[in-house]
Design a protein around this motif. Structure first.
Motif, PDB file in Angstrom:
ATOM      1  N   PRO A  95      24.488  -0.402   4.756  1.00 27.57           N
ATOM      2  CA  PRO A  95      25.400  -0.830   3.657  1.00 27.57           C
ATOM      3  C   PRO A  95      24.891  -2.258   3.043  1.00 27.57           C
ATOM      4  CG  PRO A  95      26.641   0.053   5.520  1.00 27.57           C
ATOM      5  CD  PRO A  95      25.442   0.000   5.799  1.00 27.57           C
ATOM      6  N   GLY A  96      24.646  -2.334   1.766  1.00 28.42           N
ATOM      7  CA  GLY A  96      24.545  -3.603   0.952  1.00 28.42           C
ATOM      8  C   GLY A  96      23.080  -3.657   0.863  1.00 28.42           C
ATOM      9  N   ALA A  97      22.216  -2.733   1.570  1.00 31.29           N
ATOM     10  CA  ALA A  97      20.780  -3.016   1.621  1.00 31.29           C
ATOM     11  C   ALA A  97      20.440  -2.484  -0.002  1.00 31.29           C
ATOM     12  CB  ALA A  97      19.968  -2.136   2.643  1.00 31.29           C
ATOM     13  N   HIS A  98      19.465  -3.083  -0.502  1.00 30.93           N
ATOM     14  CA  HIS A  98      18.955  -2.686  -1.658  1.00 30.93           C
ATOM     15  C   HIS A  98      18.052  -1.550  -1.583  1.00 30.93           C
ATOM     16  CE1 HIS A  98      17.714  -2.858  -5.996  1.00 30.93           C
ATOM     17  NE2 HIS A  98      18.887  -3.684  -5.988  1.00 30.93           N
ATOM     18  N   ALA A  99      17.928  -0.435  -2.322  1.00 34.25           N
ATOM     19  CA  ALA A  99      17.193   0.692  -2.297  1.00 34.25           C
ATOM     20  C   ALA A  99      15.681   0.471  -2.909  1.00 34.25           C
ATOM     21  CB  ALA A  99      17.586   1.856  -2.878  1.00 34.25           C
ATOM     22  N   TYR A 100      15.462  -0.367  -3.640  1.00 34.59           N
ATOM     23  CA  TYR A 100      14.108  -0.742  -4.206  1.00 34.59           C
ATOM     24  C   TYR A 100      13.709  -2.013  -3.959  1.00 34.59           C
ATOM     25  CZ  TYR A 100      15.555   3.409  -6.818  1.00 34.59           C
ATOM     26  OH  TYR A 100      16.112   4.618  -7.147  1.00 34.59           O
ATOM     27  N   ARG A 101      12.753  -1.960  -2.725  1.00 30.68           N
ATOM     28  CA  ARG A 101      12.140  -3.149  -2.106  1.00 30.68           C
ATOM     29  C   ARG A 101      10.511  -2.785  -2.051  1.00 30.68           C
ATOM     30  NH1 ARG A 101      14.255  -4.329   3.141  1.00 30.68           N
ATOM     31  NH2 ARG A 101      13.587  -6.555   2.689  1.00 30.68           N
ATOM     32  N   TRP A 102       9.776  -3.620  -2.406  1.00 32.10           N
ATOM     33  CA  TRP A 102       8.232  -3.278  -2.252  1.00 32.10           C
ATOM     34  C   TRP A 102       7.444  -4.548  -2.338  1.00 32.10           C
ATOM     35  CZ3 TRP A 102       7.057  -6.039  -6.491  1.00 32.10           C
ATOM     36  CH2 TRP A 102       7.953  -6.097  -7.429  1.00 32.10           C
ATOM     37  N   VAL A 103       6.203  -4.457  -1.861  1.00 36.02           N
ATOM     38  CA  VAL A 103       5.401  -5.456  -1.774  1.00 36.02           C
ATOM     39  C   VAL A 103       4.145  -5.079  -2.633  1.00 36.02           C
ATOM     40  CG1 VAL A 103       3.751  -6.835  -0.435  1.00 36.02           C
ATOM     41  CG2 VAL A 103       5.935  -6.417   0.548  1.00 36.02           C
ATOM     42  N   ASP A 104       3.790  -5.832  -3.805  1.00 34.09           N
ATOM     43  CA  ASP A 104       2.429  -5.513  -4.642  1.00 34.09           C
ATOM     44  C   ASP A 104       1.464  -6.647  -4.234  1.00 34.09           C
ATOM     45  OD1 ASP A 104       1.772  -3.968  -7.410  1.00 34.09           O
ATOM     46  OD2 ASP A 104       0.898  -5.872  -7.185  1.00 34.09           O
ATOM     47  N   ILE A 105       0.062  -6.186  -4.066  1.00 34.51           N
ATOM     48  CA  ILE A 105      -0.759  -6.980  -3.494  1.00 34.51           C
ATOM     49  C   ILE A 105      -1.954  -6.369  -4.551  1.00 34.51           C
ATOM     50  CG2 ILE A 105      -2.248  -7.453  -1.595  1.00 34.51           C
ATOM     51  CD1 ILE A 105      -0.018  -6.052  -0.018  1.00 34.51           C
ATOM     52  N   ARG A 106      -2.569  -7.704  -5.071  1.00 32.86           N
ATOM     53  CA  ARG A 106      -3.810  -7.508  -5.834  1.00 32.86           C
ATOM     54  C   ARG A 106      -4.815  -8.506  -5.699  1.00 32.86           C
ATOM     55  NH1 ARG A 106      -0.512  -6.452 -11.633  1.00 32.86           N
ATOM     56  NH2 ARG A 106       1.032  -5.055 -10.687  1.00 32.86           N
ATOM     57  N   HIS A 107      -5.857  -8.024  -5.423  1.00 31.11           N
ATOM     58  CA  HIS A 107      -7.128  -8.746  -4.941  1.00 31.11           C
ATOM     59  C   HIS A 107      -8.058  -9.201  -6.167  1.00 31.11           C
ATOM     60  CE1 HIS A 107      -5.866  -7.921  -0.897  1.00 31.11           C
ATOM     61  NE2 HIS A 107      -5.764  -6.775  -1.094  1.00 31.11           N
ATOM     62  N   LEU A 108      -8.368 -10.438  -6.212  1.00 29.97           N
ATOM     63  CA  LEU A 108      -9.415 -10.572  -7.201  1.00 29.97           C
ATOM     64  C   LEU A 108     -10.461 -11.571  -6.574  1.00 29.97           C
ATOM     65  CD1 LEU A 108      -6.197 -10.920  -8.598  1.00 29.97           C
ATOM     66  CD2 LEU A 108      -7.996 -10.974 -10.551  1.00 29.97           C
ATOM     67  N   ARG A 109     -11.665 -11.136  -6.934  1.00 31.81           N
ATOM     68  CA  ARG A 109     -12.901 -11.709  -6.410  1.00 31.81           C
ATOM     69  C   ARG A 109     -13.123 -13.064  -7.186  1.00 31.81           C
ATOM     70  NH1 ARG A 109     -15.616 -11.690  -2.594  1.00 31.81           N
ATOM     71  NH2 ARG A 109     -15.099  -9.357  -2.266  1.00 31.81           N
ATOM     72  N   ILE A 110     -13.510 -13.898  -6.320  1.00 30.45           N
ATOM     73  CA  ILE A 110     -13.990 -15.438  -6.755  1.00 30.45           C
ATOM     74  C   ILE A 110     -15.117 -15.549  -7.148  1.00 30.45           C
ATOM     75  CG2 ILE A 110     -13.840 -17.691  -6.095  1.00 30.45           C
ATOM     76  CD1 ILE A 110     -11.554 -17.334  -3.860  1.00 30.45           C
ATOM     77  N   PRO A 111     -15.474 -16.270  -8.349  1.00 31.22           N
ATOM     78  CA  PRO A 111     -17.018 -16.317  -8.580  1.00 31.22           C
ATOM     79  C   PRO A 111     -17.672 -17.222  -7.690  1.00 31.22           C
ATOM     80  CG  PRO A 111     -15.552 -17.827 -10.084  1.00 31.22           C
ATOM     81  CD  PRO A 111     -14.575 -16.889  -9.273  1.00 31.22           C
ATOM     82  N   ALA A 112     -19.079 -17.052  -7.757  1.00 30.30           N
ATOM     83  CA  ALA A 112     -19.758 -17.671  -6.796  1.00 30.30           C
ATOM     84  C   ALA A 112     -19.636 -19.205  -6.924  1.00 30.30           C
ATOM     85  CB  ALA A 112     -21.387 -17.302  -6.808  1.00 30.30           C
ATOM     86  N   GLU A 113     -19.666 -19.807  -8.095  1.00 32.71           N
ATOM     87  CA  GLU A 113     -19.456 -21.022  -8.316  1.00 32.71           C
ATOM     88  C   GLU A 113     -18.380 -21.488  -7.764  1.00 32.71           C
ATOM     89  OE1 GLU A 113     -17.716 -21.041 -12.927  1.00 32.71           O
ATOM     90  OE2 GLU A 113     -19.462 -19.902 -12.303  1.00 32.71           O
ATOM     91  N   THR A 114     -18.325 -22.910  -7.135  1.00 32.72           N
ATOM     92  CA  THR A 114     -17.192 -23.322  -6.671  1.00 32.72           C
ATOM     93  C   THR A 114     -16.087 -23.927  -7.621  1.00 32.72           C
ATOM     94  OG1 THR A 114     -18.596 -24.520  -5.044  1.00 32.72           O
ATOM     95  CG2 THR A 114     -16.324 -25.569  -5.251  1.00 32.72           C
ATOM     96  N   MET A 115     -14.807 -23.556  -7.244  1.00 30.93           N
ATOM     97  CA  MET A 115     -13.635 -23.821  -8.163  1.00 30.93           C
ATOM     98  C   MET A 115     -12.477 -24.338  -7.418  1.00 30.93           C
ATOM     99  SD  MET A 115     -13.737 -20.200 -10.461  1.00 30.93           S
ATOM    100  CE  MET A 115     -12.418 -21.008 -11.702  1.00 30.93           C
ATOM    101  N   GLY A 116     -11.828 -25.189  -7.716  1.00 33.28           N
ATOM    102  CA  GLY A 116     -10.395 -25.791  -7.187  1.00 33.28           C
ATOM    103  C   GLY A 116      -9.560 -24.823  -7.146  1.00 33.28           C
ATOM    104  N   ASP A 117      -8.614 -25.160  -6.239  1.00 31.36           N
ATOM    105  CA  ASP A 117      -7.357 -24.270  -6.230  1.00 31.36           C
ATOM    106  C   ASP A 117      -6.525 -24.222  -7.516  1.00 31.36           C
ATOM    107  OD1 ASP A 117      -8.057 -24.054  -3.631  1.00 31.36           O
ATOM    108  OD2 ASP A 117      -5.876 -24.539  -2.980  1.00 31.36           O
ATOM    109  N   GLY A 118      -6.434 -25.315  -8.300  1.00 33.25           N
ATOM    110  CA  GLY A 118      -5.832 -25.391  -9.558  1.00 33.25           C
ATOM    111  C   GLY A 118      -6.643 -24.442 -10.732  1.00 33.25           C
ATOM    112  N   GLU A 119      -7.968 -24.374 -10.760  1.00 33.20           N
ATOM    113  CA  GLU A 119      -8.560 -23.693 -11.418  1.00 33.20           C
ATOM    114  C   GLU A 119      -8.634 -22.235 -11.288  1.00 33.20           C
ATOM    115  OE1 GLU A 119     -12.737 -25.395 -12.699  1.00 33.20           O
ATOM    116  OE2 GLU A 119     -12.396 -26.041 -10.466  1.00 33.20           O
ATOM    117  N   LEU A 120      -8.599 -21.887  -9.763  1.00 37.07           N
ATOM    118  CA  LEU A 120      -8.096 -20.533  -9.599  1.00 37.07           C
ATOM    119  C   LEU A 120      -6.854 -20.181  -9.710  1.00 37.07           C
ATOM    120  CD1 LEU A 120     -10.105 -20.471  -5.946  1.00 37.07           C
ATOM    121  CD2 LEU A 120     -10.734 -19.415  -8.044  1.00 37.07           C
ATOM    122  N   LEU A 121      -5.790 -20.792  -9.736  1.00 42.47           N
ATOM    123  CA  LEU A 121      -4.515 -20.351 -10.282  1.00 42.47           C
ATOM    124  C   LEU A 121      -4.664 -20.184 -11.648  1.00 42.47           C
ATOM    125  CD1 LEU A 121      -2.287 -22.809  -7.960  1.00 42.47           C
ATOM    126  CD2 LEU A 121      -2.484 -20.219  -7.594  1.00 42.47           C
TER     127      LEU A 121
END
Length: 173
Positions: A23-49
């Motif tokens: 009782p009280g549990a929400h019926a629609y719960r999920w985890v969505d996961i998306r993978h993206l490939r990082i380019p070969a060149e070096t990028m900082g975390d801010g650039e990746l975000l």
């Protein structure tokens, strides 16, 4: 500007078919996961975000419509309100705690669901070089019906050794 991240694949964990609802549990719960490939060149975390935020895969309201190439929504938020600065760098322990508390909020999850969470979520968390958590946007960043999600947790795992950025959303709606 060309986006340097390449969509690699998705995973989806649906909580709907598990009998641990109480009782009280929400019926629609999920985890969505998306993978993206990082380019070969070096990028900082801010650039990746920034690259992730600018990517077509980021344009999803997570309310059944899927990715909208010209979309202005991201989850409950107006997409323009989500910036690299909106993400907080967190350690593995904090990320795991947030995810575990969310997943187990109505009781321990069944073994089959736990195995999916371990494989798709916690193993990725364990190998991430850096973890970012979308936090602090608040309801003022909601789009016109942005309050539909009762919980919305978003993480970005950056795995440089695997050459991957993973966008993970765990939500109730």
């Amino acid at each position: 500007m060309e986006n340097k991240l390449t969509h690699e694949g998705d995973a989806f964990i649906n909580f709907r078919d598990y009998s641990f609802r109480k009782p009280g549990a929400h019926a629609y719960r999920w985890v969505d996961i998306r993978h993206l490939r990082i380019p070969a060149e070096t990028m900082g975390d801010g650039e990746l975000l920034a690259g992730l935020i600018g990517h077509e895969q980021f344009r999803d309201d997570y309310a059944g419509g899927g990715v909208q190439p010209g979309g202005a929504r991201h989850g409950p938020y107006r997409r323009r309100m989500v910036t690299p600065d909106a993400y907080e760098a967190v350690d593995r322990a904090k990320a795991a705690r947030i995810l575990r508390e969310w997943a187990n909020q109505f009781g321990d999850v069944p073994a089959e669901l736990e195995a999916d969470l371990q494989r798709q979520v916690l193993n990725r968390l364990a190998t991430a070089d850096t973890i970012h958590y979308l936090s602090g946007l608040g309801s003022e960043a909601f789009h016109d019906w942005g309050g539909v999600h009762t919980a919305f947790h978003e993480f970005v795992f950056i795995e440089r050794s695997a050459g991957r950025v993973t966008l993970l959303v765990a939500a109730d709606d």
